[in-house]
Design a protein around this motif. Structure first.
Motif, PDB file in Angstrom:
ATOM      1  N   GLU A  60       1.068  -1.012  -0.556  1.00  0.00           N
ATOM      2  CA  GLU A  60       0.286  -0.096   0.154  1.00  0.00           C
ATOM      3  C   GLU A  60       1.012   1.421   0.114  1.00  0.00           C
ATOM      4  O   GLU A  60       2.302   0.967   0.844  1.00  0.00           O
ATOM      5  CB  GLU A  60      -0.639   0.055   1.421  1.00  0.00           C
ATOM      6  N   SER A  61       0.212   2.198  -0.802  1.00  0.00           N
ATOM      7  CA  SER A  61       1.175   3.386  -0.443  1.00  0.00           C
ATOM      8  C   SER A  61       2.182   4.112   0.938  1.00  0.00           C
ATOM      9  O   SER A  61       1.297   3.510   1.620  1.00  0.00           O
ATOM     10  CB  SER A  61       0.597   4.156  -1.379  1.00  0.00           C
ATOM     11  N   SER A  62       2.434   4.921   0.296  1.00  0.00           N
ATOM     12  CA  SER A  62       3.487   5.671   1.712  1.00  0.00           C
ATOM     13  C   SER A  62       4.276   6.432   1.446  1.00  0.00           C
ATOM     14  O   SER A  62       4.680   5.880   0.867  1.00  0.00           O
ATOM     15  CB  SER A  62       3.819   4.142   2.551  1.00  0.00           C
ATOM     16  N   THR A  63       4.090   7.505   2.418  1.00  0.00           N
ATOM     17  CA  THR A  63       5.383   8.629   2.315  1.00  0.00           C
ATOM     18  C   THR A  63       6.304   9.092   3.166  1.00  0.00           C
ATOM     19  O   THR A  63       7.673   8.314   3.276  1.00  0.00           O
ATOM     20  CB  THR A  63       5.115  10.270   1.601  1.00  0.00           C
ATOM     21  N   ARG A  64       5.594   8.575   4.827  1.00  0.00           N
ATOM     22  CA  ARG A  64       5.992   9.252   6.055  1.00  0.00           C
ATOM     23  C   ARG A  64       7.488   7.689   6.369  1.00  0.00           C
ATOM     24  O   ARG A  64       7.922   7.949   6.620  1.00  0.00           O
ATOM     25  CB  ARG A  64       5.312   9.413   6.963  1.00  0.00           C
ATOM     26  N   THR A  65       6.351   6.650   6.608  1.00  0.00           N
ATOM     27  CA  THR A  65       6.194   4.928   7.411  1.00  0.00           C
ATOM     28  C   THR A  65       7.508   5.050   6.394  1.00  0.00           C
ATOM     29  O   THR A  65       8.877   4.323   7.120  1.00  0.00           O
ATOM     30  CB  THR A  65       5.307   4.090   6.754  1.00  0.00           C
ATOM     31  N   ARG A  66       7.400   4.197   5.144  1.00  0.00           N
ATOM     32  CA  ARG A  66       8.766   4.080   4.384  1.00  0.00           C
ATOM     33  C   ARG A  66      10.106   4.341   4.064  1.00  0.00           C
ATOM     34  O   ARG A  66      10.562   3.427   4.733  1.00  0.00           O
ATOM     35  CB  ARG A  66       7.823   3.075   2.659  1.00  0.00           C
ATOM     36  N   VAL A 113       6.740  -4.062   6.586  1.00  0.00           N
ATOM     37  CA  VAL A 113       5.137  -4.656   6.402  1.00  0.00           C
ATOM     38  C   VAL A 113       3.930  -3.758   5.979  1.00  0.00           C
ATOM     39  O   VAL A 113       3.669  -3.710   6.933  1.00  0.00           O
ATOM     40  CB  VAL A 113       4.886  -5.919   5.854  1.00  0.00           C
ATOM     41  N   ARG A 114       3.580  -3.316   4.863  1.00  0.00           N
ATOM     42  CA  ARG A 114       2.042  -2.781   5.057  1.00  0.00           C
ATOM     43  C   ARG A 114       1.856  -3.734   4.067  1.00  0.00           C
ATOM     44  O   ARG A 114       2.127  -3.604   2.937  1.00  0.00           O
ATOM     45  CB  ARG A 114       2.673  -0.884   4.961  1.00  0.00           C
ATOM     46  N   HIS A 115      -0.344  -3.520   5.006  1.00  0.00           N
ATOM     47  CA  HIS A 115      -0.879  -4.144   3.846  1.00  0.00           C
ATOM     48  C   HIS A 115      -2.235  -3.415   3.905  1.00  0.00           C
ATOM     49  O   HIS A 115      -2.345  -3.242   4.761  1.00  0.00           O
ATOM     50  CB  HIS A 115      -0.777  -5.807   4.094  1.00  0.00           C
ATOM     51  N   GLU A 141      -3.832  -1.833  13.042  1.00  0.00           N
ATOM     52  CA  GLU A 141      -3.206  -1.567  13.794  1.00  0.00           C
ATOM     53  C   GLU A 141      -2.079  -0.727  13.018  1.00  0.00           C
ATOM     54  O   GLU A 141      -1.377  -1.137  11.751  1.00  0.00           O
ATOM     55  CB  GLU A 141      -2.225  -2.244  14.295  1.00  0.00           C
ATOM     56  N   HIS A 142      -1.542   0.366  13.814  1.00  0.00           N
ATOM     57  CA  HIS A 142       0.141   1.248  13.133  1.00  0.00           C
ATOM     58  C   HIS A 142       0.759   1.480  13.879  1.00  0.00           C
ATOM     59  O   HIS A 142       1.183   2.363  14.670  1.00  0.00           O
ATOM     60  CB  HIS A 142      -0.587   2.498  12.242  1.00  0.00           C
ATOM     61  N   PRO A 143       1.440   0.427  14.977  1.00  0.00           N
ATOM     62  CA  PRO A 143       2.501   0.022  15.916  1.00  0.00           C
ATOM     63  C   PRO A 143       3.611   1.590  15.709  1.00  0.00           C
ATOM     64  O   PRO A 143       3.062   2.045  17.408  1.00  0.00           O
ATOM     65  CB  PRO A 143       2.603  -0.896  16.376  1.00  0.00           C
ATOM     66  N   THR A 144       3.855   1.354  14.633  1.00  0.00           N
ATOM     67  CA  THR A 144       5.025   3.004  14.745  1.00  0.00           C
ATOM     68  C   THR A 144       4.581   4.425  15.179  1.00  0.00           C
ATOM     69  O   THR A 144       5.293   5.178  15.923  1.00  0.00           O
ATOM     70  CB  THR A 144       6.154   2.359  13.829  1.00  0.00           C
ATOM     71  N   GLN A 145       3.160   4.462  14.278  1.00  0.00           N
ATOM     72  CA  GLN A 145       2.700   5.469  14.278  1.00  0.00           C
ATOM     73  C   GLN A 145       2.302   6.025  15.941  1.00  0.00           C
ATOM     74  O   GLN A 145       2.538   7.196  16.233  1.00  0.00           O
ATOM     75  CB  GLN A 145       1.528   5.291  13.190  1.00  0.00           C
ATOM     76  N   ALA A 146       1.889   5.110  16.386  1.00  0.00           N
ATOM     77  CA  ALA A 146       1.151   5.023  18.202  1.00  0.00           C
ATOM     78  C   ALA A 146       2.438   5.587  18.607  1.00  0.00           C
ATOM     79  O   ALA A 146       2.882   6.412  19.622  1.00  0.00           O
ATOM     80  CB  ALA A 146       0.194   3.908  18.945  1.00  0.00           C
ATOM     81  N   HIS A 268      -1.206  15.309  13.858  1.00  0.00           N
ATOM     82  CA  HIS A 268      -2.050  14.889  12.318  1.00  0.00           C
ATOM     83  C   HIS A 268      -1.360  13.823  11.587  1.00  0.00           C
ATOM     84  O   HIS A 268       0.193  14.281  12.084  1.00  0.00           O
ATOM     85  CB  HIS A 268      -2.594  15.479  11.529  1.00  0.00           C
ATOM     86  N   PRO A 269      -0.983  12.457  11.584  1.00  0.00           N
ATOM     87  CA  PRO A 269      -0.429  11.565  10.985  1.00  0.00           C
ATOM     88  C   PRO A 269       0.469  11.500   9.985  1.00  0.00           C
ATOM     89  O   PRO A 269       1.049  11.368   9.713  1.00  0.00           O
ATOM     90  CB  PRO A 269      -1.268  10.198  11.574  1.00  0.00           C
ATOM     91  N   GLY A 270      -1.166  12.472   9.511  1.00  0.00           N
ATOM     92  CA  GLY A 270      -0.478  12.543   7.859  1.00  0.00           C
ATOM     93  C   GLY A 270      -0.655  11.190   7.184  1.00  0.00           C
ATOM     94  O   GLY A 270      -0.435   9.918   7.551  1.00  0.00           O
ATOM     95  N   PRO A 271      -0.915  11.531   5.222  1.00  0.00           N
ATOM     96  CA  PRO A 271      -1.001  12.597   4.611  1.00  0.00           C
ATOM     97  C   PRO A 271      -2.445  13.023   5.004  1.00  0.00           C
ATOM     98  O   PRO A 271      -3.323  12.638   5.477  1.00  0.00           O
ATOM     99  CB  PRO A 271      -1.050  12.517   3.231  1.00  0.00           C
ATOM    100  N   MET A 272      -2.525  14.955   5.241  1.00  0.00           N
ATOM    101  CA  MET A 272      -3.200  16.175   5.649  1.00  0.00           C
ATOM    102  C   MET A 272      -4.137  16.074   3.844  1.00  0.00           C
ATOM    103  O   MET A 272      -3.858  16.219   3.139  1.00  0.00           O
ATOM    104  CB  MET A 272      -2.948  16.755   5.975  1.00  0.00           C
TER     105      MET A 272
HETATM  106  N1   CP Z   1       1.556   7.965   8.740  1.00  0.00           N
HETATM  107  C1   CP Z   1       1.222   7.522   7.927  1.00  0.00           C
HETATM  108  O1   CP Z   1       1.118   6.605   7.513  1.00  0.00           O
HETATM  109  O2   CP Z   1       2.150   8.181   6.579  1.00  0.00           O
HETATM  110  P1   CP Z   1       2.409   7.122   5.061  1.00  0.00           P
HETATM  111  O3   CP Z   1       1.466   6.670   4.698  1.00  0.00           O
HETATM  112  O4   CP Z   1       2.489   8.197   4.043  1.00  0.00           O
HETATM  113  O5   CP Z   1       3.223   6.333   5.399  1.00  0.00           O
END
Ligand code: CP
Length: 327
Positions: A60-66, A113-115, A141-146, A268-272
């Motif tokens: 799944e797409s990601s900017t911050r986490t990846r 892993v993101r799914h 869940e998104h544990p590292t975000q928390a 805000h976790p983003g993306p906004m």
């Molecule tokens: N907060 C967060 O998970 O952002 P990304 O989707 O850009 O990784």
């Protein structure tokens, strides 16, 4: 300098906040603190994970986490491979489990892993020999975000205990909300959710939160206002009349924020979605918004998680023999 010896993390993977004790969360945050300082130095690199292999597997797409997981692994000296669905054999029909088994045969030390499906990362973790970190699975869940949110709050407010945290918006589809609710409750915060009834999950009363449908009431006296993105990609029916109406009743602006404490922080976790769940000028207000700080904390928290998890297993040939002999 990075902290000394890692604490004894009592789990094989990091799949969620559920199951983590307050002590373990506290240790992870303390370890992350050291990396915040290291990341502000000119030389950000160390050799803690030299010789270790980290594979980032994002379905799944990601900017911050990846990006932050990649930076975190590289700053710790690991060999980091990024794999996206677009360039993989998944496009030719290979299943999640076959993909996991294939990667497992290459002896990685950690898979990040993101799914899009809830539970997919847990399933994958059962099929591999290495550690697995959940980088977000569906609305689960998104544990590292928390953890990075907790680090951000803790650095500003010293402790999470007793704080009133209002989590506002699309709670129904949010893995960030679930992980944060579990973490905040574990650490002694008072957690509120503020949303229209349509954007709350059916079991919300079982999560140990106070429920509000009015922003002014939900934000009254809050220390932290955590806004959530409207996750339209997970919506298969209409949950609110229009974006304009949503912003009017649930979008964070100065008028609604005035109900919170005068020193309340905006997160805000983003993306906004600017102008949908948060007023654009408020999102950029450095006196109230810690959104950029959250991104900075993300790298430090992911370094701590990688340090703890990537060095845990002996998955060399001799390690396998030892594991086999022990069975
Ligand atoms: N907060 C967060 O998970 O952002 P990304 O989707 O850009 O990784």
């Amino acid at each position: 300098m990075a902290p000394a010896a890692p604490f004894s993390y009592p789990h094989r993977h990091l799949l969620g906040i559920v199951g983590l004790s307050a002590e373990v969360i506290d240790e992870l945050l303390q370890l992350s603190e050291g990396y915040v300082e290291q990341n502000r130095q000119l030389d950000k690199k160390q050799a803690t994970l030299r010789g270790r292999t980290q594979i980032n597997l994002f379905f799944e797409s990601s900017t911050r986490t990846r990006t932050s997981f990649e930076l975190a692994g590289k700053r710790l000296g690991a060999d980091v491979i990024n794999m996206s669905v677009e360039g993989s054999a998944i496009k030719k029909g290979e299943t999640l489990i076959d993909t996991a088994m294939t990667l497992n045969a290459m002896h990685p030390d950690v898979l990040v892993v993101r799914h899009p499906e809830s539970g997919a990362v847990n399933l994958l973790a059962q099929k591999v020999d290495c550690a697995v970190i959940n980088a977000g699975d569906g609305s689960h869940e998104h544990p590292t975000q928390a953890l990075l949110d907790a680090l951000t709050i803790r650095r500003r407010k010293r402790s999470l205990e007793g704080l009133i945290v209002a989590i506002c918006g699309d709670v129904r589809h949010s893995r960030v909300a679930r992980s944060n609710i579990h973490l905040l409750n574990t650490m002694g915060a008072q957690t509120r959710v503020v949303a229209p009834p349509t954007l709350l999950p059916p079991n919300i009363d079982r999560l140990g939160v106070s429920v509000f449908h009015d922003m002014y009431e939900g934000l009254a006296g809050a220390d932290i206002v955590m806004m959530l993105r409207l996750q339209t990609e997970r919506m298969y029916s209409a949950y609110f009349p229009s974006l304009r109406e949503y912003f009017r009743y649930y979008g964070l602006d100065r008028d609604k924020l005035a109900a919170a404490k005068p020193d309340a922080l905006v997160m805000h976790p983003g993306p906004m979605n600017r102008g949908v769940e948060i007023d654009t000028e408020l999102a950029d207000d450095i006196d109230r918004s810690v959104i950029r700080e959250q991104v900075e904390m993300g790298v430090a928290v992911r370094m701590a998680c990688l340090e703890i998890l990537a060095g845990r297993f002996d998955n060399t040939a001799s390690g396998e023999q030892l594991a086999g002999a022990a069975k």
